[in-house]
Design a protein around this motif. Sequence first.
Motif, PDB file in Angstrom:
ATOM      1  N   ASN A  65       0.804  -1.214   0.000  1.00  0.00           N
ATOM      2  CA  ASN A  65       0.000   0.000   0.000  1.00  0.00           C
ATOM      3  C   ASN A  65       0.846   1.277   0.000  1.00  0.00           C
ATOM      4  OD1 ASN A  65       0.958  -0.075   2.531  1.00  0.00           O
ATOM      5  ND2 ASN A  65      -1.047  -0.233   3.550  1.00  0.00           N
ATOM      6  N   GLY A  66       2.119   1.134  -0.286  1.00  0.00           N
ATOM      7  CA  GLY A  66       2.926   2.332  -0.481  1.00  0.00           C
ATOM      8  C   GLY A  66       2.580   2.997  -1.805  1.00  0.00           C
ATOM      9  N   PHE A  67       3.261   4.101  -2.082  1.00  0.00           N
ATOM     10  CA  PHE A  67       2.982   4.824  -3.317  1.00  0.00           C
ATOM     11  C   PHE A  67       3.385   4.008  -4.542  1.00  0.00           C
ATOM     12  CE2 PHE A  67       4.311   7.365  -6.857  1.00  0.00           C
ATOM     13  CZ  PHE A  67       3.238   8.221  -7.024  1.00  0.00           C
ATOM     14  N   CYS A  68       2.580   4.139  -5.580  1.00  0.00           N
ATOM     15  CA  CYS A  68       3.031   3.690  -6.901  1.00  0.00           C
ATOM     16  C   CYS A  68       2.288   4.503  -7.951  1.00  0.00           C
ATOM     17  CB  CYS A  68       2.806   2.195  -7.114  1.00  0.00           C
ATOM     18  SG  CYS A  68       1.103   1.754  -7.458  1.00  0.00           S
ATOM     19  N   PHE A  69       2.785   4.423  -9.185  1.00  0.00           N
ATOM     20  CA  PHE A  69       2.084   5.068 -10.286  1.00  0.00           C
ATOM     21  C   PHE A  69       0.986   4.150 -10.815  1.00  0.00           C
ATOM     22  CE2 PHE A  69       6.086   7.561 -10.533  1.00  0.00           C
ATOM     23  CZ  PHE A  69       5.521   8.814 -10.423  1.00  0.00           C
ATOM     24  N   ASP A  70       0.043   4.752 -11.501  1.00  0.00           N
ATOM     25  CA  ASP A  70      -1.084   3.965 -12.000  1.00  0.00           C
ATOM     26  C   ASP A  70      -0.654   2.876 -12.966  1.00  0.00           C
ATOM     27  OD1 ASP A  70      -0.390   5.719 -14.042  1.00  0.00           O
ATOM     28  OD2 ASP A  70      -2.363   6.661 -14.208  1.00  0.00           O
ATOM     29  N   ASN A  71       0.463   3.107 -13.672  1.00  0.00           N
ATOM     30  CA  ASN A  71       0.849   2.112 -14.679  1.00  0.00           C
ATOM     31  C   ASN A  71       1.427   0.839 -14.072  1.00  0.00           C
ATOM     32  OD1 ASN A  71       3.363   2.957 -13.852  1.00  0.00           O
ATOM     33  ND2 ASN A  71       3.937   3.910 -15.796  1.00  0.00           N
ATOM     34  N   GLU A  72       1.632   0.811 -12.764  1.00  0.00           N
ATOM     35  CA  GLU A  72       2.149  -0.395 -12.099  1.00  0.00           C
ATOM     36  C   GLU A  72       1.021  -1.302 -11.625  1.00  0.00           C
ATOM     37  OE1 GLU A  72       5.293   0.705  -9.171  1.00  0.00           O
ATOM     38  OE2 GLU A  72       5.037   2.735  -9.966  1.00  0.00           O
ATOM     39  N   LEU A  73      -0.182  -0.907 -11.925  1.00  0.00           N
ATOM     40  CA  LEU A  73      -1.356  -1.633 -11.438  1.00  0.00           C
ATOM     41  C   LEU A  73      -2.237  -2.046 -12.610  1.00  0.00           C
ATOM     42  CD1 LEU A  73      -2.295   0.597  -8.391  1.00  0.00           C
ATOM     43  CD2 LEU A  73      -1.271  -1.702  -8.342  1.00  0.00           C
ATOM     44  N   PRO A  74      -3.118  -3.016 -12.420  1.00  0.00           N
ATOM     45  CA  PRO A  74      -3.262  -3.864 -11.236  1.00  0.00           C
ATOM     46  C   PRO A  74      -2.142  -4.920 -11.173  1.00  0.00           C
ATOM     47  CG  PRO A  74      -5.148  -4.094 -12.742  1.00  0.00           C
ATOM     48  CD  PRO A  74      -4.103  -3.330 -13.453  1.00  0.00           C
ATOM     49  N   ARG A  75      -1.823  -5.298  -9.966  1.00  0.00           N
ATOM     50  CA  ARG A  75      -0.957  -6.471  -9.819  1.00  0.00           C
ATOM     51  C   ARG A  75      -1.697  -7.665 -10.429  1.00  0.00           C
ATOM     52  NH1 ARG A  75       3.640  -7.913  -7.208  1.00  0.00           N
ATOM     53  NH2 ARG A  75       3.754 -10.021  -6.270  1.00  0.00           N
ATOM     54  N   HIS A  76      -0.975  -8.467 -11.171  1.00  0.00           N
ATOM     55  CA  HIS A  76      -1.642  -9.551 -11.899  1.00  0.00           C
ATOM     56  C   HIS A  76      -0.624 -10.656 -12.163  1.00  0.00           C
ATOM     57  CE1 HIS A  76       0.390  -7.126 -14.913  1.00  0.00           C
ATOM     58  NE2 HIS A  76       0.325  -8.152 -15.721  1.00  0.00           N
ATOM     59  N   SER A  77      -1.161 -11.790 -12.563  1.00  0.00           N
ATOM     60  CA  SER A  77      -0.306 -12.956 -12.801  1.00  0.00           C
ATOM     61  C   SER A  77       0.053 -13.061 -14.274  1.00  0.00           C
ATOM     62  CB  SER A  77      -1.041 -14.236 -12.379  1.00  0.00           C
ATOM     63  OG  SER A  77      -1.356 -14.177 -11.014  1.00  0.00           O
ATOM     64  N   VAL A  78       1.265 -13.496 -14.497  1.00  0.00           N
ATOM     65  CA  VAL A  78       1.679 -13.812 -15.862  1.00  0.00           C
ATOM     66  C   VAL A  78       2.375 -15.152 -15.850  1.00  0.00           C
ATOM     67  CG1 VAL A  78       1.935 -11.391 -16.557  1.00  0.00           C
ATOM     68  CG2 VAL A  78       3.877 -12.613 -15.592  1.00  0.00           C
ATOM     69  N   LEU A  79       2.397 -15.760 -17.009  1.00  0.00           N
ATOM     70  CA  LEU A  79       3.054 -17.060 -17.149  1.00  0.00           C
ATOM     71  C   LEU A  79       4.406 -16.849 -17.820  1.00  0.00           C
ATOM     72  CD1 LEU A  79       0.394 -19.612 -18.424  1.00  0.00           C
ATOM     73  CD2 LEU A  79       1.878 -19.823 -16.427  1.00  0.00           C
ATOM     74  N   LEU A  80       5.451 -17.365 -17.219  1.00  0.00           N
ATOM     75  CA  LEU A  80       6.785 -17.232 -17.816  1.00  0.00           C
ATOM     76  C   LEU A  80       7.378 -18.606 -18.086  1.00  0.00           C
ATOM     77  CD1 LEU A  80       8.416 -14.433 -15.605  1.00  0.00           C
ATOM     78  CD2 LEU A  80       7.219 -14.208 -17.787  1.00  0.00           C
ATOM     79  N   GLU A  81       8.071 -18.714 -19.193  1.00  0.00           N
ATOM     80  CA  GLU A  81       8.920 -19.877 -19.430  1.00  0.00           C
ATOM     81  C   GLU A  81      10.154 -19.764 -18.536  1.00  0.00           C
ATOM     82  OE1 GLU A  81       8.086 -22.260 -21.834  1.00  0.00           O
ATOM     83  OE2 GLU A  81       6.205 -21.119 -22.008  1.00  0.00           O
ATOM     84  N   PRO A  82      10.799 -20.868 -18.234  1.00  0.00           N
ATOM     85  CA  PRO A  82      12.085 -20.762 -17.509  1.00  0.00           C
ATOM     86  C   PRO A  82      13.071 -19.926 -18.331  1.00  0.00           C
ATOM     87  CG  PRO A  82      11.357 -23.048 -17.665  1.00  0.00           C
ATOM     88  CD  PRO A  82      10.437 -22.254 -18.538  1.00  0.00           C
ATOM     89  N   TYR A  83      13.959 -19.232 -17.655  1.00  0.00           N
ATOM     90  CA  TYR A  83      14.925 -18.380 -18.366  1.00  0.00           C
ATOM     91  C   TYR A  83      16.125 -18.123 -17.477  1.00  0.00           C
ATOM     92  CZ  TYR A  83      12.997 -14.655 -15.396  1.00  0.00           C
ATOM     93  OH  TYR A  83      12.591 -13.907 -14.330  1.00  0.00           O
ATOM     94  N   GLU A  84      17.123 -17.522 -18.032  1.00  0.00           N
ATOM     95  CA  GLU A  84      18.286 -17.088 -17.274  1.00  0.00           C
ATOM     96  C   GLU A  84      18.440 -15.584 -17.402  1.00  0.00           C
ATOM     97  OE1 GLU A  84      21.354 -20.786 -17.025  1.00  0.00           O
ATOM     98  OE2 GLU A  84      21.538 -19.487 -18.772  1.00  0.00           O
ATOM     99  N   ILE A  85      18.937 -14.994 -16.338  1.00  0.00           N
ATOM    100  CA  ILE A  85      19.143 -13.549 -16.367  1.00  0.00           C
ATOM    101  C   ILE A  85      20.537 -13.262 -15.828  1.00  0.00           C
ATOM    102  CG2 ILE A  85      18.195 -13.050 -14.063  1.00  0.00           C
ATOM    103  CD1 ILE A  85      16.751 -10.613 -15.523  1.00  0.00           C
ATOM    104  N   ALA A  86      21.165 -12.225 -16.363  1.00  0.00           N
ATOM    105  CA  ALA A  86      22.535 -11.901 -15.960  1.00  0.00           C
ATOM    106  C   ALA A  86      22.539 -11.301 -14.556  1.00  0.00           C
ATOM    107  CB  ALA A  86      23.158 -10.926 -16.953  1.00  0.00           C
ATOM    108  N   ASP A  87      23.571 -11.669 -13.803  1.00  0.00           N
ATOM    109  CA  ASP A  87      23.639 -11.148 -12.427  1.00  0.00           C
ATOM    110  C   ASP A  87      24.052  -9.688 -12.396  1.00  0.00           C
ATOM    111  OD1 ASP A  87      26.318 -11.587 -13.222  1.00  0.00           O
ATOM    112  OD2 ASP A  87      26.934 -11.760 -11.120  1.00  0.00           O
ATOM    113  N   ARG A  88      24.631  -9.207 -13.476  1.00  0.00           N
ATOM    114  CA  ARG A  88      25.115  -7.816 -13.466  1.00  0.00           C
ATOM    115  C   ARG A  88      24.850  -7.165 -14.826  1.00  0.00           C
ATOM    116  NH1 ARG A  88      29.211  -7.583 -16.886  1.00  0.00           N
ATOM    117  NH2 ARG A  88      30.908  -9.097 -16.893  1.00  0.00           N
ATOM    118  N   LEU A  89      25.156  -5.888 -14.921  1.00  0.00           N
ATOM    119  CA  LEU A  89      24.919  -5.121 -16.137  1.00  0.00           C
ATOM    120  C   LEU A  89      26.057  -5.311 -17.138  1.00  0.00           C
ATOM    121  CD1 LEU A  89      23.702  -1.858 -14.355  1.00  0.00           C
ATOM    122  CD2 LEU A  89      22.320  -3.709 -15.315  1.00  0.00           C
TER     123      LEU A  89
END
Lengths: 413, 413, 413, 413
Positions: free
Chosen positions: A201-225
Amino acid sequence: MTETNPPAAATLLRQFHAVRQHSLALAAPLSAEDQGIQSMPDASPVKWHLAHATWFFETVLLMRQMDGYAPFDPAYQYLFNSYYEALGPRHPRPQRGLISRPSAQDVQAYRRYVDAAVERLLALAGPDELAAVAPVLALGLHHEQQHQELMLTDILHAFSCNPLLPAYRPAAAGPAPAAQAAPLRWLRQPGGTVDIGHRDNGFCFDNELPRHSVLLEPYEIADRLVTCGEYAAFIADGGYRRPGLWLSDGWAAIQAQALRAPIYWLDAADPRAGSNDGNDGGWHVFGLHGLAPLDAAAPVVNLSFFEAAAYAEWAGARLPTEAEWEAASDAEGIRQLTGHVWQWTRSSYDPYPGFRPLPGVAAEYNGKFMVGQLVLRGGSFATPAGHARPSYRNFFPPAARWQFSGVRLARDL
Amino acid sequence: MTETNPPAAATLLRQFHAVRQHSLALAAPLSAEDQGIQSMPDASPVKWHLAHATWFFETVLLMRQMDGYAPFDPAYQYLFNSYYEALGPRHPRPQRGLISRPSAQDVQAYRRYVDAAVERLLALAGPDELAAVAPVLALGLHHEQQHQELMLTDILHAFSCNPLLPAYRPAAAGPAPAAQAAPLRWLRQPGGTVDIGHRDNGFCFDNELPRHSVLLEPYEIADRLVTCGEYAAFIADGGYRRPGLWLSDGWAAIQAQALRAPIYWLDAADPRAGSNDGNDGGWHVFGLHGLAPLDAAAPVVNLSFFEAAAYAEWAGARLPTEAEWEAASDAEGIRQLTGHVWQWTRSSYDPYPGFRPLPGVAAEYNGKFMVGQLVLRGGSFATPAGHARPSYRNFFPPAARWQFSGVRLARDL
Amino acid sequence: MTETNPPAAATLLRQFHAVRQHSLALAAPLSAEDQGIQSMPDASPVKWHLAHATWFFETVLLMRQMDGYAPFDPAYQYLFNSYYEALGPRHPRPQRGLISRPSAQDVQAYRRYVDAAVERLLALAGPDELAAVAPVLALGLHHEQQHQELMLTDILHAFSCNPLLPAYRPAAAGPAPAAQAAPLRWLRQPGGTVDIGHRDNGFCFDNELPRHSVLLEPYEIADRLVTCGEYAAFIADGGYRRPGLWLSDGWAAIQAQALRAPIYWLDAADPRAGSNDGNDGGWHVFGLHGLAPLDAAAPVVNLSFFEAAAYAEWAGARLPTEAEWEAASDAEGIRQLTGHVWQWTRSSYDPYPGFRPLPGVAAEYNGKFMVGQLVLRGGSFATPAGHARPSYRNFFPPAARWQFSGVRLARDL
Amino acid sequence: MTETNPPAAATLLRQFHAVRQHSLALAAPLSAEDQGIQSMPDASPVKWHLAHATWFFETVLLMRQMDGYAPFDPAYQYLFNSYYEALGPRHPRPQRGLISRPSAQDVQAYRRYVDAAVERLLALAGPDELAAVAPVLALGLHHEQQHQELMLTDILHAFSCNPLLPAYRPAAAGPAPAAQAAPLRWLRQPGGTVDIGHRDNGFCFDNELPRHSVLLEPYEIADRLVTCGEYAAFIADGGYRRPGLWLSDGWAAIQAQALRAPIYWLDAADPRAGSNDGNDGGWHVFGLHGLAPLDAAAPVVNLSFFEAAAYAEWAGARLPTEAEWEAASDAEGIRQLTGHVWQWTRSSYDPYPGFRPLPGVAAEYNGKFMVGQLVLRGGSFATPAGHARPSYRNFFPPAARWQFSGVRLARDL
């Protein structure tokens, strides 16, 4: 967007002062002349940012929720409206740099006038009024924080157009940069059904809502930039000469503008770069501290989405989607999530399912820009502390190069 | 261009101080922020004019004729070169408004530095050196005077882009303007063989030479300038809606930009114009004194050549050629030759027969612009005293509207 | 413009047929598809030229001077008006290439319809009517002849945009071109008071009048045109890289477009040029006969005024004024006056003293273009026989490169 | 993309002939002149489409899989490549309308030549070769079908630029259009986990893969398309004057171009529209059958995404996402899925999770365009039979107005 149990007036006031003061601190190294210049239609003068953030409080808060409030100057309604159609006509964006009057001093007086009114409003507000004021005040503060980052991106661009390449502020003395970044590690993510969007219930912008579910395939992400050194290797390997690495619009853009490197990179042949220090390719990079030899270990910054995506293609990877990014934001081992550079995602800036804009004039805040832009996640060194969140959706057009935007890689399993 | 018996050093110094001081006086009503803005590529910031006129002395005089002169800042060679290809690369003209640094204060210091050097040069020069220095100094002073007028035309344009319509300086208190101009009288001129071009050994620009003979038919020329009231009648009579009055390029320009009046005229419907004073058509005119109701008796100003020529066509007359203008400049009864507005002629800016550019770097001063422009004669209220002459050839492209340019009529017999 | 004793109807008819037939002959090598293309806003499709010249007769002659004439198709009034504001709205010039309908066949039918009406008009006209018709008919024929040349300049430009570089027609077999032109000789001209402008009662355009006296200094003029070989030497000597040779606008144009040679010259590196024949610089030149190795002795053609003036500067000479050109047109020894290429002069296209446009709708024929253009004199290989005169004033903007325009040099004594 | 058990050569040949023949049938109503015109850079001449589809077979099939194939003309490789960087340089897209040669007849000959080669290839291919050829042939045929629709969208745009407003083909005689569409019904969809993407082993493009699961909230979707009458009501209600209905870029676009209606709608004041028939607002609509009074019951077409989204906002609804559209494509009661107009979705054209471009030169077919565009689903009256599928992803930039694109509404529950 929702704030249950609004903080006491004193807390609100403390937050207000802190944010307002930070804007002044950011402007402090700049002369009145510096604060007035606008180097392209997409950027604005620092003075304009200082006034516009103030206009937002005046227009959205004071003129709507404070009885008897008299605007500082009616002309400012026209001069410092950014894009709110519902709030009447406005000064043309490409001509913001022509407004030598009101002066920087006038704008300071405007800020003090509005600050005093907000202080009075808070001092006199009863609990019900406070409950009504608090969310608008919070929106205004987060709005001003967004412009704080833009003050830096925009003055950097303006200074880059000055052949003297002025430094916004000198680099602090400190240890020499690391010669090399730690090796990139891939973090395996399980995917599946994940919830994204603002969660508490902290602040957020309208574009961050509604919280919702999505389906993701497994993936890898880099630990750094991705680092400057890695990006220099991409350039050295013909990255800007191989159309197969680029999206069609990206290739057209780099051809049309004859781009060969990120916007603020100067090659060894550039007379402004001075002596060649023998680093990767002899690059110098212009930043808020002025011109410096490329720091190979630092995250690469000021990339367009096109450049970010081409780099990822060259690296045999891809950009994460915004859902993947958010789902991985609490992954073990992940680093540099925020405080370095914004991270382009492979997600167009579309509305979340069930998205509703803010009510009232703030309806124009986010929703009307939901086409033709790409989402960035994270936050940069210029993002004010406390401003961003894992659910935060920054967005820019794919060709935008002047933001503090970089790359985190992802890949399919 | 030739100065026999160069004046003594003291005389030169006095002239130098007077001109240099006048530039500062013109800038005095303007803040540093005002001095930095550039409202279109054709105009320049006041600060840039102040620096460029100084650069001219530094580059053309001091660096060539003063042993051991050390430039104030080598970067200024690049920043403040206007268009001299022989003097190396230069800052792009449309980006002059981005140069917040050097600051207005830095430019003042630059001026003092160069002034001191010129003073030393004159103080130490023997007669031979003085003879060599004097013509370059004179060129530099006339050059600076040209920029003094541009400082005013350019800041007026910049201020016209500010919705606050700031006044450069308040109007002096004085008698109310005449309600109506004296009736226009036609002065009959005999034509025949007349000599035009600079005639004596005082200073002139290369484009005024050689003095030569031309053959003129008999003609008539107006004793005074066209007034705002007369021009308002042209507008009221459909002047901007009748293609038959306009040159083809002029008609295309007013169609493309939907022009309906001179650049700084605001009609009664313009919210910036305030109340309608019931004058001719309810026009207000923006000028250096700010916005004021149209003064019907004052010479119309800030016209393009296209507007001037269309007006003349409507009035059943034409513009004089530059030779006709010059031949009539000592006609009995002629008024408002200079000190009011520049007068568009029907002469393209072509070289005089036998024209030779100045030697050296000043060769680029005039000759290379001799195509696509029209000659204006006379001088305006903003032309510094002593700057113009009857043989003086000012020139601008036909669509230029921001100069202090108006109309004197002529007609065939 | 004046034609005393109008020729008999039979003579007029013979002239009419000859000119009209020549247009068809020029279009004959072109398919309907070829006739429809428009490669830039300044050029028009051949089909449009064929229709517009017909529209001129229909509108200016038949609809005004033939009782009961019914236009072929009312829509053609809109489609084929070029620039006559008095004759109503018109199809946008840049979209002439989109008019696939009416077809080329429809335009042929239009021509036959109008031809038949003109024939009837002439057959039935009594002496008074003939006297009224004759000057309009003459104007229409000279107008059509102007478009005959434009048909060739425009199709050449269109074909130059086709990577196949089609030839308009094959070169006639003939002797090989001369290896080298005869040495240029300077013809001394006395100057003084000379009369220029149309002199007799044959046809002329309004811009050639009134005949009037001008004063000329003595000068020299070249007996022949500048050749391709000479122009190649200018290029080889850095002509396109030396700003000091160029007018300011010319230098800006060649920089902006990265020009390095005349519009239809292909250098040895161009894949379309095929093998390098070892001629001056390996140039090939595209023309109506297709692509051919540069003919060093042929007059250089398809130059802009900027290129012509830069060449003259490089050659230590200048372009003649139009008065000098006309005064020298009967000089002993002068060659290549017409039938080769139009010759840029150093004269802006200004009205002659006392100039009056044609009455009626033809008033828009010439006068409204008298600004921003330069005069060309002579005539080209594409100018129909009998069309040009020594007093003929052709005119184009200084950047125009697609006309059959070249250089004759002059110089001061 | 995968074709198990490739059909026999005879089947392939039949398909090939049918598709190739259909292109010729579409071009048949058009003259060679019609086939050559290009009205904007985004559109291409019909002749170019005919040649480019042929070039695709030549380049991707014959030159790679047929021993000893000799290209029809090497220059065609350059002229008729659309955007394949890997296949070398290409003729500039905005200049496709200048290619009067090769002629329409030449292009027909090119088609016959390539057809004959494909026939030989199929006749001589053994089973293994056939298995290799079949998928490339299928890609080529679907590619040609895409260009068949573009032939119609592009010629309609070109004809709309002709003031004669030619009809591509006359309307078939038939019953009068329905006065009014059936009332719109909302079909409730459960959402949940649904699979989208191509599902079987028939042909599909790479962008339809991989088939994958997405999570949807429950929603409602309209059973039919929005009609012209409904869209006219939106206009009448100030739809084009209310910024609150529009995305920011959409509002900017309609302001900049002063848009007030769909691209091919003519209001009652348009002189081309003839008499006012008293329909909704007096609109006429230009289409392939020429100009006709607005058919209120017909699906509205030729909308941009901006117009589609503004209409939906006005109607209190929204556009469906592409996943919602696909999930609803087999919903009971849904109508007008295909065969009428393409339906803009609220989905940016992003890659599906795990997307892999086609191998080889066809890698550039779809993936490189996955930014800045929006997905359309369904298919139009101009989509060839058998070409589209429920998983088919068409895509265009949001401002594109010349496609056969309309609106199906959706809304949240």
